[in-house]
Scaffold this active site. Sequence first.
Site, PDB file in Angstrom:
ATOM      1  N   VAL A 103       5.005   0.970  -3.273  1.00 44.28           N
ATOM      2  CA  VAL A 103       6.165   0.121  -3.012  1.00 44.28           C
ATOM      3  C   VAL A 103       6.586   0.221  -1.551  1.00 44.28           C
ATOM      4  CG1 VAL A 103       8.572  -0.318  -3.624  1.00 44.28           C
ATOM      5  CG2 VAL A 103       6.927   0.285  -5.398  1.00 44.28           C
ATOM      6  N   TYR A 104       6.624   1.437  -1.014  1.00 50.27           N
ATOM      7  CA  TYR A 104       6.976   1.596   0.391  1.00 50.27           C
ATOM      8  C   TYR A 104       5.987   0.841   1.280  1.00 50.27           C
ATOM      9  CZ  TYR A 104       7.811   3.744   4.941  1.00 50.27           C
ATOM     10  OH  TYR A 104       8.072   3.937   6.274  1.00 50.27           O
ATOM     11  N   GLY A 105       4.693   1.048   1.048  1.00 51.70           N
ATOM     12  CA  GLY A 105       3.675   0.391   1.869  1.00 51.70           C
ATOM     13  C   GLY A 105       3.738  -1.123   1.765  1.00 51.70           C
ATOM     14  N   SER A 131       6.356  -2.914   1.083  1.00 52.06           N
ATOM     15  CA  SER A 131       7.547  -3.404   1.781  1.00 52.06           C
ATOM     16  C   SER A 131       7.322  -3.439   3.290  1.00 52.06           C
ATOM     17  CB  SER A 131       8.759  -2.534   1.440  1.00 52.06           C
ATOM     18  OG  SER A 131       8.646  -1.229   1.985  1.00 52.06           O
TER      19      SER A 131
END
Length: 278
Positions: free
Chosen positions: A151-153, A155
């Site tokens: 999810v971080y990547g 985003s």
Amino acid sequence: MTSTVVITGGTRGIGHGLARAFLDRGCRVALCGRDAAGVEAALKSLGGGANAIGYAADVTDREQVAGLWAAAEEAFGTVDIWINNAGATTARKPLWELHPRETEAVTAVNLQGVVNGSAVAAERFLRQGRGRIWNMEGFGSDGRTMPGLSVYGASKRAVTYLTGALAADLKREQETRAHDVRALLLSPGIVVTDLLLHDYTPQEYTKARPVLNILADRVETVTPWLADRVLADRTANGGRVAWLTRRKAAGRFATAALRKRAVLPQELPAAPDREGAS
């Protein structure tokens, strides 16, 4: 000319380091964090001078982001540089193990927060005819993937696209009105912050630490360099300023046996809140 710089997520981590670096260079700084206590503590850490103000704002709420602009404008008369730095990340788990509330919170801060900041800054910069919007990249911006950072990547990959698309919009806008507003990318590389160290088990940290010691840098090393490049104002619309280039990373690996680097703590720090510093 003294520049006014607005930094979201400026209460700690890279954002706080940037605030300090810009103040050291004679700039006026407006920073925000989610809660008033954190903002007050950050200002106190910076020395509490007249050239720094803080504003409690949730970047996922566009009205609150607009309030940050208004506070900076009221305090300093104008805004010259806007840096969308606020960031959050999930636990290091496979996507299917993450609770929807956690994934929604991270995408809200990392993407919607940048959308809000970019929209507020772009509209107002176009009114005044000039301004710079800098969006913070992170792991995943270049398409690389890593287990536990889905999810971080994703985003951060989206932020890179968003910035390019905003730059294209600004270029097209020049067909109907003259302006000098640019959308740009800041790539700090691997920086030792809460977000980098969160959720490692002691065993995972022991395994990761040798590589991170080769590639990572401290906030106080990276942020002055980034601030200098931002203030130099030599980056074209849609361009990028990057600290840890592929060439630099390759050079560090090539000399790792000769040049021992130790930038990470021996032990993991206490588990932090996962939001607030890219």
